[in-house]
Design a protein around this motif. Structure first.
Motif: not given
Length: 223
Positions: A67-72, A120-121, A123
């Motif tokens: 999640r820190q790496e923006k892996n969703t 998925r999220e 942006k």
């Protein structure tokens, strides 16, 4: 649909893999947390099933790092911990769901289907490929400043491809994620919808959707 399973109990791992294979899922199984984390970083999986206690890197750390790496990637945690604080900790780290051991394989399947259907999220509330922009909340697609009229399934299919920009999605992936479980796997509905979308968004010199035999479809700015 390909699933990554990180579970160091080999009997549990074999049971899950066998069950999911019967249900039409392809599962890659590893027993080491660090190896699993590196696979999740490099490859595109539909979901991650993850044990809490693992050698070299535990499940909570794997979730936190991804999640820190923006892996969703959608994540289901498997845990023997039954305390509410432990479950809250998992969800706050970024897990989408959890199951407490022992669990029913049928329940695991139901939760897997649920989390892989969630969008998925996104942006900035839009998706963009070249001069094509899709606004999920507004049910709107624009090419430059021109609005493109799409039907519901056409919009959902285009959104799924744009959410996975640059990645080939098989016909079965598309059926699993855009249609419901009642979709006829032998029909040509995916091909027909791809053709209709292409007619609406593409020109001779302006291509978005690419097809490769035995791999599927992808949307990208270049082949």
């Amino acid at each position: 649909m390909k699933i990554l399973l990180i579970e160091d109990d080999k009997e549990i791992s074999k049971s899950i893999c066998f069950f999911l294979k019967e249900k039409g899922y392809q599962t890659e199984a590893v027993y080491d947390g660090q190896i699993g984390f590196e696979l999740a970083q490099k490859n595109n999986y539909a979901a991650l099933i993850l044990d809490y206690n693992l050698p070299h890197l535990d499940g909570w750390e794997i979730v936190r790092k991804l999640r820190q790496e923006k892996n969703t990637i959608p994540i289901i945690m498997l845990t023997v911990r039954n305390e509410l604080e432990d479950k809250i900790k998992l969800l706050e780290a970024g897990a989408d769901d959890y199951l407490t051991k022992p669990f029913s394989l049928s329940e695991l399947l139901a939760r897997l289907k649920a989390i892989t259907r969630r969008p998925r999220e996104i942006k900035n509330n839009y998706l963009r490929v070249k001069n094509l922009t899709l606004y999920p909340d507004k049910f709107l697609v624009k090419k430059d400043k021109e609005s493109i009229r799409l039907k519901y399934k056409e919009f959902a299919l285009l959104q799924y491809l744009m959410e996975n920009k640059g990645l080939y999605k098989s016909r079965q992936d598309i059926l699993d994620n855009v249609w419901d479980e009642n979709a006829d796997p032998f029909s040509n509905t995916v091909e027909v919808h791809i053709m209709k979308i292409r007619k609406k968004i593409e020109t001779k010199n302006d291509k978005y959707i690419y097809t490769v035999s035995n791999r599927g479809y992808k949307i990208d700015s270049q082949i």
